[in-house]
Design an enzyme around this catalytic site. Structure first.
Site, PDB file in Angstrom:
ATOM      1  CD  GLU A 177       4.432  -1.069   1.341  1.00 25.91           C
ATOM      2  OE1 GLU A 177       3.719  -1.859   1.987  1.00 25.91           O
ATOM      3  OE2 GLU A 177       4.035   0.025   0.923  1.00 25.91           O
ATOM      4  CB  VAL A 178       4.741  -1.676  -4.785  1.00 27.81           C
ATOM      5  CG1 VAL A 178       4.901  -0.618  -5.864  1.00 27.81           C
ATOM      6  CG2 VAL A 178       5.514  -2.931  -5.146  1.00 27.81           C
ATOM      7  CG  ASP A 191      -1.599  -5.497   5.622  1.00 28.52           C
ATOM      8  OD1 ASP A 191      -2.527  -4.836   5.117  1.00 28.52           O
ATOM      9  OD2 ASP A 191      -0.396  -5.143   5.573  1.00 28.52           O
ATOM     10  CE  LYS A 224      -5.684  -3.058   7.337  1.00 28.31           C
ATOM     11  NZ  LYS A 224      -4.770  -4.115   6.781  1.00 28.31           N
ATOM     12  CG  ASP A 282       3.246  -4.418   6.801  1.00 29.14           C
ATOM     13  OD1 ASP A 282       2.021  -4.209   6.892  1.00 29.14           O
ATOM     14  OD2 ASP A 282       3.965  -3.886   5.943  1.00 29.14           O
ATOM     15  CE  LYS A 283       1.980   0.996   6.796  1.00 29.48           C
ATOM     16  NZ  LYS A 283       1.124   1.934   6.060  1.00 29.48           N
ATOM     17  CG  ASP A 317      -0.117  -3.284  -0.157  1.00 25.41           C
ATOM     18  OD1 ASP A 317      -0.004  -3.957  -1.191  1.00 25.41           O
ATOM     19  OD2 ASP A 317      -1.000  -2.419  -0.004  1.00 25.41           O
ATOM     20  CB  SER A 342      -5.481   5.773   1.578  1.00 22.72           C
ATOM     21  OG  SER A 342      -4.077   5.786   1.466  1.00 22.72           O
TER      22      SER A 342
HETATM   23 MG   LIG Z   1       0.850  -3.627   5.127  1.00 25.89          MG
END
Ligand SMILES: [Mg+2]
Ligand SMILES: [Zn+2]
Length: 187
Positions: free
Chosen positions: A17-18, A9, A109, A134-135, A11, A54
């Site tokens: 992560e931003v 992944d 995803k 991370d998700k 971000d 997105s």
């Molecule tokens: Mg991520």
């Protein structure tokens, strides 16, 4: 002949992560990420970045800006001797946004469309491959195609509840690469 892959992944895994990142100058590698990518490729794995974007559907980032972000990310990796084999992104959203981007696609995803497309392009053996995310949606995409799923605690990973289904939970991408390395040498 098929290859094994490490799907990463973007971000919260490769870069900090931003929220709805849209400027190339805001790209920051997670500490140790480039060395981890190098390590994964030394293991013989194809490194494939798979990212939901997105922000494109939402009109917050154009595909041109996204290309600039990915060029910057690749530049940062290459400066440290790392690179990816491929990068796939989903610009869609099922209910938000405008025009052709607003669609219930099969690439966002947890749908595994990007993994399946990468497997087709690069003759990957998904059942012997890995995904680092991370998700929960990352881990679910991996589960649907039989990839081992590694949850990192960077990015949104810090907030995933205990018991989120995964094959391993580690601190960050360097730790994930070490975990994958152990699995590669195991009999
Ligand atoms: Mg991520
Ligand atoms: Zn999509």
């Amino acid at each position: 002949m098929t290859r094994r892959a490490a799907f990463l992944d973007r971000d919260g895994v490769l870069i900090e992560e931003v929220h709805h990142l849209h400027r190339a100058e805001d790209v920051r590698l997670i500490p140790g990420a480039a060395a981890a990518v190098r390590r994964l490729r030394e293991l013989g794995l194809a490194v494939v970045v798979v990212t939901n974007q997105s922000a494109v559907a939402r009109g917050l980032c154009s595909e041109e800006e996204l290309a600039g972000i990915h060029a910057r990310l690749r530049e940062l990796l290459r400066a440290d001797g790392a690179d990816w084999d491929d990068l796939l992104y989903c610009p869609h959203h099922p209910t938000e946004g405008v025009g052709r981007y607003r669609t219930a696609c099969d690439c966002r995803k947890p749908s595994p469309g990007m993994l399946l497309e990468a497997a087709r392009r690069h003759a990957l053996d998904l059942g012997r491959s890995f995904l680092v995310g991370d998700k929960a949606s990352d881990l679910e995409a991996a589960r649907r195609v039989g990839c081992a799923a590694v949850l990192v605690r960077t990015g949104h990973g810090a907030r995933q509840p205990p018991g989120t289904p995964s094959d391993a939970v580690v601190a960050d991408l360097p730790a994930a690469a070490a975990w994958i390395g152990d699995r590669m040498v195991a009999p």
